[in-house]
Structures are given as structure tokens and as C-alpha cells.
Design an enzyme around this catalytic site. Sequence first.
Site, short mmCIF file in Angstrom:
data_model
loop_
_atom_site.label_atom_id
_atom_site.label_comp_id
_atom_site.label_asym_id
_atom_site.label_seq_id
_atom_site.Cartn_x
_atom_site.Cartn_y
_atom_site.Cartn_z
CG PHE A 138 -1.89 1.07 1.32
CD1 PHE A 138 -3.07 0.99 0.59
CD2 PHE A 138 -1.66 2.19 2.10
CE1 PHE A 138 -4.00 2.00 0.64
CE2 PHE A 138 -2.59 3.21 2.15
CZ PHE A 138 -3.76 3.12 1.43
CG ASP A 209 -0.90 -1.87 7.40
OD1 ASP A 209 -2.07 -2.16 7.70
OD2 ASP A 209 -0.56 -0.75 6.98
CE1 TYR A 234 -9.80 4.36 6.05
CE2 TYR A 234 -8.70 5.58 7.79
CZ TYR A 234 -8.71 5.07 6.52
OH TYR A 234 -7.63 5.27 5.71
CE LYS A 235 -8.37 0.88 4.65
NZ LYS A 235 -6.91 0.80 4.54
NE ARG A 383 -10.45 -2.60 -3.23
CZ ARG A 383 -9.90 -1.82 -2.31
NH1 ARG A 383 -8.81 -2.23 -1.68
NH2 ARG A 383 -10.43 -0.65 -2.01
C1 LIG Z 1 -6.15 1.99 4.51
C2 LIG Z 1 -4.72 1.72 4.74
C3 LIG Z 1 -3.92 2.67 5.37
C4 LIG Z 1 -4.50 3.99 5.78
O1 LIG Z 1 -3.56 4.88 6.25
P1 LIG Z 1 -4.05 6.23 6.95
O2 LIG Z 1 -2.81 6.89 7.32
O3 LIG Z 1 -4.87 5.82 8.14
O4 LIG Z 1 -4.85 6.98 5.96
C5 LIG Z 1 -2.58 2.35 5.58
N1 LIG Z 1 -2.07 1.16 5.20
C6 LIG Z 1 -2.83 0.21 4.59
C7 LIG Z 1 -2.25 -1.09 4.20
C8 LIG Z 1 -4.17 0.48 4.34
O5 LIG Z 1 -4.92 -0.41 3.73
#
Ligand SMILES: *Cc1c(COP(=O)(O)O)cnc(C)c1O
Length: 422
Positions: A138, A209, A234-235, A383
Site C-alpha cells: 500500500f 499492517d 475506519y475499515k 473488490r
Molecule cells: C487503509 C490503509 C492505510 C490507511 O492509512 P491512513 O494513514 O490511516 O490513511 C494504511 N495502510 C494500509 C495497508 C491500508 O490499507
Amino acid sequence: MTLTTPIADAVRRRCDALDRQWDHETPVLAQLRTMFSPGAANTVYLDANSIGPMPLAAPERMREVIDNGWRSERRRSWNTSNWLEQPRLLGASLARVLGSEPEDLLVCDTTSVNHFKLLCHALQATQRSVIVIERDVFPSNRYVAEGIARLGLARLRDIRSIDELPAALAPGDVAVVSLSHVDYRSSKRLDIGALSPLIRAHGALSFWDLSHSAGALEIALRRHDVDLAVACGYKYLSGGPGAPALMYVHPRWRRTGWPALAGWMGHADTFDFAADFEPAGDMGRFQVGTPAVLANAAMTAAAEIWAQVDPVLLEARHQSLSELIIELMALTGIDRHLELASPRLHGHRGGHLALRFEDASALAQALVADGVVVSARKPDALRLAPHPLASCHADIGRALLTLQAILTDGRWRHPRFAGAQR
Ligand SMILES: *Cc1c(COP(=O)(O)O)cnc(C)c1O
């Protein structure tokens, strides 16, 4: 539009039967489902990997803070409410679903910021300078690591697949291996239980992560002896848009070193206003500034739910929902148009299912226009992300029948679905 073909009838019967069976056999899950808002009428949400469902109590928890805390009590609330304890309390409520001890977790800042803090922490704790990171992770995770390298604090060593990890660890100079438990596109899941000990055997810290697995799968941070972890709030965890993120540090690393982002909220005695920083003796040292009190109020509603969730049941439910997607793809003939891009075995997958389609973005938008909220990631991944607590099997049936109709009439080719989507 309600289709009444024999296949559509068979899909509905199958979904209804599964829902009846699950509600009968696991009434606790049926009860937990009522703690989430169903969302807009006639809408099916398969986007829990983007913004999880709203806990019904969230507006009330926020209203309490706004009315009593902000409007009436104002600064007195720092003393009369638990605002300063929220990062620890929220973490403690999430311990069960992450397989940690309550004191292992802290809820604060964003996933990206917590990445920065924990990568720096690992560099300090090991006195080594190499960060091993996936090339196609990511993007934010990689940007943060690049920033640290540009500050001169680390060197990055890329791996293109997990098979390259042993060679990357071999020189013995690795401080930390930063991995996504679940890939955000393919939903491929890595084996935390096998990789964490391998990483530790090379004197490096494992850093996971969990953004695409926390709240969807069973996670056992302590049992798998994980060193460091973060997860998005928030997921699947359903803390609300922009919710604070989660961070985990194994106790063996908790009192070493100096927080990379030392701030007054990480001080052992914040309100002593001492000239010199002294890190708190617990996870609190990883806080920086003032907690996001309003966001924490919303997240409290989710934490109240998570504290009641059996992680084994959570994963079983998620498996049932996602395997139904694969089953119905075959039953409806969707598998002639879209190919499963995720691993076929549930144990190798994360929270969502990725389906390969040439113009996944247009297809996603056509689905959204018909009340089925999904997402796409370039180049070709559609997805579908059910939420194990809030989704039911009938949602999957409705989504796949809609997908079948859109593929049959070719509606996704309409120019209005051509633009990019977030
Ligand atoms: C959604 C997500 C994030 C989000 O990062 P924020 O700093 O909270 O916006 C980070 N890493 C991964 C792998 C994600 O899927």
C-alpha cells in the site's frame, strides 16, 4: 429490479437458508448485527475494506461528547471525562479481536503516522539500519519508509514477493520487516505465525499492517509473537471516516528507546509541564499530541461491539460470506466474465475478494449506481468486501444477481461510468 428466473430463485433460496441457519446456530452474531446501522434503504454494502458500517450508537456517543463535554463542561472535561484515557481504553476494547493483552494497544493518530513511529522505534531498538519492505505494498506505507530513508535514518531493501524474504534477511543487518498481512488489491494473506518467528530469528522486528484483516479475521498477535503492528480504524473496525488508527508494541520493545515523535501526551506526567521529556512507562509513550476526542467518541461505539466479539466466530462468519461469493459466481455464470484474482482458499485470503475484470472501475460504478457499493483498484480488480458482523448472506445474493444483470446487458460500458473513482 427483482429478477425471477430459476437461477435468481435458487440464489435467493440458498442465501435465505444460510442466513436462517447462521441466525439459529449463532444468535450472538444475529444480536451483534443489530448493533450496526443497515445504511441507506435498498443498498447493499460490500465495501468494509474502505469504510466499515456505522455502529448504531455512534451518533449518541458523539452527541454526549458534544453536548456535555464540549458545549457545557468545556475545559473541565479534561478532568471530569475520560478523554485522555480514550487511546488506551479503546485499545483495551480491541484486544480480544487482535489476540493481544489490553495494555498492548493504543488507538491514536493515523495508520501512516503510526508506521513512521514504529519504523523509527525498530531502528532504535535494534541499532540496525535496514528496513525490508514490499515493493508493491500500500503506497503510504512505502512513502513513510522512503521519508525515513531520506532523513538518513535507514536504508530500504525491497522485496518483490515474500519468497525473497530469507535472502533479504540473510546479511543480518535488518532492523525491521514491514509487511501487509493482507494485500489491498489481491487480498492475498501472509502467514503471520510462520513469518514472525523467522524474522525474529534474524534479530529483526516483525511489523504487520493489519488494515485489511483486523475486524475481518482472527488475529493472534501474542500467540504469534509479533513485535509491532498497526491497523486502520475506519475499515472493518468501523470506527468511522478518518477514525484514529491502532498500534501494537510487544512488551519486550515497549520500554526501549525514545519515541521518534515525542510529544507532551507521551510524557510520563503530561501536566507536570516538565522541561525535559520522560517517556511514559507504557504504550502511552507512543502518543504525541492531544487525542482526537470527537473521533474517539465515534470509535467508542465500535469498541463496545468489538469487546463482545469471539474472533474464531468472526473468522468463520467471514469465511461463510466470502465463500458464498465464489459459489454464486459459478451458479450465476459470472465466472465466465470475471476471474477470481484472490487465492481460492479462505485461509490464504483477507477481508475482501478481488475479481479480475478488464474495466473493473466502470463495473464498480455501474454496481454502485444500482445500489451495490463495491470498489475497484487499478488495473483490473473489482473488490467485494463483506463485513462479518454487519453483512448477511442475502446481501451477497443481491450483489451477485445485480452483477449478473449488469454483465448481461453490458450497462457498464455506458460513458457515464468511464471516469475514475476513489
Ligand atoms: C487503509 C490503509 C492505510 C490507511 O492509512 P491512513 O494513514 O490511516 O490513511 C494504511 N495502510 C494500509 C495497508 C491500508 O490499507
